[in-house]
Design an enzyme around this catalytic site. Structure first.
Site, mmCIF file in Angstrom:
data_model
loop_
_atom_site.group_PDB
_atom_site.id
_atom_site.type_symbol
_atom_site.label_atom_id
_atom_site.label_comp_id
_atom_site.label_asym_id
_atom_site.label_seq_id
_atom_site.Cartn_x
_atom_site.Cartn_y
_atom_site.Cartn_z
ATOM 1 N N ASP A 227 -3.122 -18.390 2.738
ATOM 2 C CA ASP A 227 -3.987 -18.897 2.229
ATOM 3 C C ASP A 227 -4.611 -19.809 3.187
ATOM 4 O O ASP A 227 -5.955 -20.164 3.891
ATOM 5 C CB ASP A 227 -3.937 -19.918 1.007
ATOM 6 C CG ASP A 227 -2.124 -20.760 1.260
ATOM 7 O OD1 ASP A 227 -1.562 -19.843 1.336
ATOM 8 O OD2 ASP A 227 -1.964 -20.982 0.225
ATOM 9 N N LYS B 298 3.221 -16.030 3.654
ATOM 10 C CA LYS B 298 3.572 -16.423 2.410
ATOM 11 C C LYS B 298 4.904 -16.458 2.383
ATOM 12 O O LYS B 298 5.957 -16.710 0.797
ATOM 13 C CB LYS B 298 2.889 -15.981 1.448
ATOM 14 C CG LYS B 298 2.316 -16.096 -0.019
ATOM 15 C CD LYS B 298 1.296 -18.029 0.432
ATOM 16 C CE LYS B 298 1.618 -18.373 -1.040
ATOM 17 N NZ LYS B 298 0.850 -19.914 0.040
ATOM 18 N N ASP C 79 -6.067 -6.785 5.595
ATOM 19 C CA ASP C 79 -6.662 -5.592 5.038
ATOM 20 C C ASP C 79 -7.847 -7.104 4.964
ATOM 21 O O ASP C 79 -8.999 -6.815 5.354
ATOM 22 C CB ASP C 79 -6.406 -5.257 3.971
ATOM 23 C CG ASP C 79 -7.296 -4.033 3.199
ATOM 24 O OD1 ASP C 79 -7.899 -4.538 3.677
ATOM 25 O OD2 ASP C 79 -7.573 -3.540 2.360
ATOM 26 N N TYR D 134 1.090 -1.334 0.165
ATOM 27 C CA TYR D 134 -0.265 0.042 -0.353
ATOM 28 C C TYR D 134 0.496 1.145 -0.491
ATOM 29 O O TYR D 134 -0.038 2.163 -0.419
ATOM 30 C CB TYR D 134 -0.736 -0.229 0.916
ATOM 31 C CG TYR D 134 -2.225 -0.812 0.545
ATOM 32 C CD1 TYR D 134 -1.758 -1.575 0.026
ATOM 33 C CD2 TYR D 134 -2.922 -1.149 1.975
ATOM 34 C CE1 TYR D 134 -3.530 -3.050 0.328
ATOM 35 C CE2 TYR D 134 -4.132 -1.759 2.332
ATOM 36 C CZ TYR D 134 -4.146 -3.154 1.133
ATOM 37 O OH TYR D 134 -4.815 -4.100 0.942
ATOM 38 N N ASP E 68 -11.325 -8.203 7.291
ATOM 39 C CA ASP E 68 -12.284 -8.191 6.481
ATOM 40 C C ASP E 68 -13.164 -10.147 6.550
ATOM 41 O O ASP E 68 -13.933 -9.634 6.925
ATOM 42 C CB ASP E 68 -12.582 -7.709 4.829
ATOM 43 C CG ASP E 68 -12.432 -6.638 4.981
ATOM 44 O OD1 ASP E 68 -12.906 -6.073 6.427
ATOM 45 O OD2 ASP E 68 -13.009 -5.733 4.373
#
Length: 353
Positions: free
Chosen positions: A219, A187, A243, A142, A247
């Protein structure tokens, strides 16, 4: 105690839920004898329309001079549907985090016994789920170097050791206050930045011998949150993964309108609901104010005002048990309550206690 609060209502349903959060905070401060003052400031699409900047310098100064920020939401469809827009409401949120040094986003995920049936997951999976997602907030893709033309684009996911160490320290410390279990999400099998995260976390483990640490690819973590949300206690991860995962975690409770968050770091802390601006509901008095109100509880607790925070949480629990709920979580045949009515009920509860 004297508290100076910057209030950033923002866009969409933001002003409606913000009003309820402020009303609740006033009621609690009156009961406990605290002096509180509020100052409104522009942000998001509203700020773009008025001054051309989603996080104006004046707003930054107001935030800097306050003890805390009570933020609501930013976002507007006219920017979402225009990929050519150079200035967007969400840029104001990123600017606020960066300028205030808010590198740690704290998002509790919890279930409410009377609302388990509202979760999209089976009750036996979500009952007792109670964990915290800690998301690094000012690094990664970001904020990394970007490039875009008609044929090529990239975002750089860069982290430094210092950035990783300080957010992992937050994760370890939260785990110590809870059930002593920390899950580091990365990851590392693919990304160099994730290997740095894992290496630093492993180096820090000996400093927190009372915390059990496990490592999980993002994942797998996304899948595990659905299959077994009660597995987690404290989860810490980088900006982009956080992020997405936060959610995902928000729907476990049955409504995004139920969960608050805090963003902390080197500057003025920010407390906000995790949901967006929901522009389609603007002005309809149907938005759930509970996440905003619970953000007030987190604000009190940040300043070690535990009794004040508990009173807010007790009031929210009582409203849910009494079926004083906005439409998305109301039981079949239950009375109709809007944003204002739920807020007023909670304020009245606080004043009577």
């Amino acid at each position: 105690m004297d508290l100076k609060i910057a209030v950033l209502p923002g866009d969409g349903i933001g002003p409606e839920i913000s009003a309820q959060g402020v009303a609740v905070m006033r009621a609690v401060c009156e009961k406990f004898g605290h002096n509180v003052s509020f100052q409104d400031a522009l942000c998001g699409a509203t700020a773009i329309e008025q001054v051309g900047d989603p996080f104006p310098e004046e707003t930054f100064q107001i935030c800097q001079e306050s003890d805390a920020v009570l933020f609501s939401a930013v976002g507007d469809p006219k920017f979402d549907n225009d990929p050519t827009a150079k200035v967007r409401p969400e840029q104001g949120l990123l600017a606020m985090r960066k300028k205030l040094g808010l590198f740690a986003n704290i998002r509790p995920v919890q279930t409410f016994a009377c609302l388990v049936h509202k979760s999209p997951l089976k009750p036996e999976l979500v009952e007792g789920a109670d964990f915290i997602c800690i998301r690094e907030l000012t690094g990664g893709m970001y904020f990394g170097e970007k490039y875009e033309d008609s044929d090529k684009a990239y975002d750089t996911n860069m982290y430094t050791r210092n950035e990783v160490e300080r957010i992992l320290k937050v994760g370890f410390e939260y785990a110590r206050k809870r059930r002593h279990h920390l899950t580091v999400v990365d990851k590392a099998n693919v990304l160099a930045s994730s290997r740095l995260w894992r290496r630093v976390a492993q180096e820090m483990e000996p400093d927190f011998p009372d915390v059990r640490v496990d490592y999980m690819y993002v994942d797998n973590a996304a899948m595990r949150m659905i299959q077994e949300p009660t597995f987690f206690d404290v989860m810490v991860t980088e900006n982009t993964f956080g992020d997405i995962l936060t959610d995902e975690g928000s729907v476990i409770s049955g409504s995004m309108g139920l969960l608050p968050s805090a963003s902390t770091g080197t500057g003025t802390p920010v407390f906000e609901p995790i949901h967006g601006s929901w522009p389609q509901a603007k002005g309809k008095n149907i938005a759930n104010p509970l996440a905003q109100i619970l953000s007030v509880a987190m604000l009190f607790e940040y300043f070690d005002l535990k009794a004040e925070g508990k009173l807010v949480r007790d009031a929210v629990d009582a409203s849910l048990e009494a079926n004083v709920r906005t439409p998305e979580i109301q039981i079949a045949g239950g009375a109709a309550y809007g944003t204002k009515e739920v807020g007023k009920w909670i304020v009245d509860y606080i004043r009577k206690k």
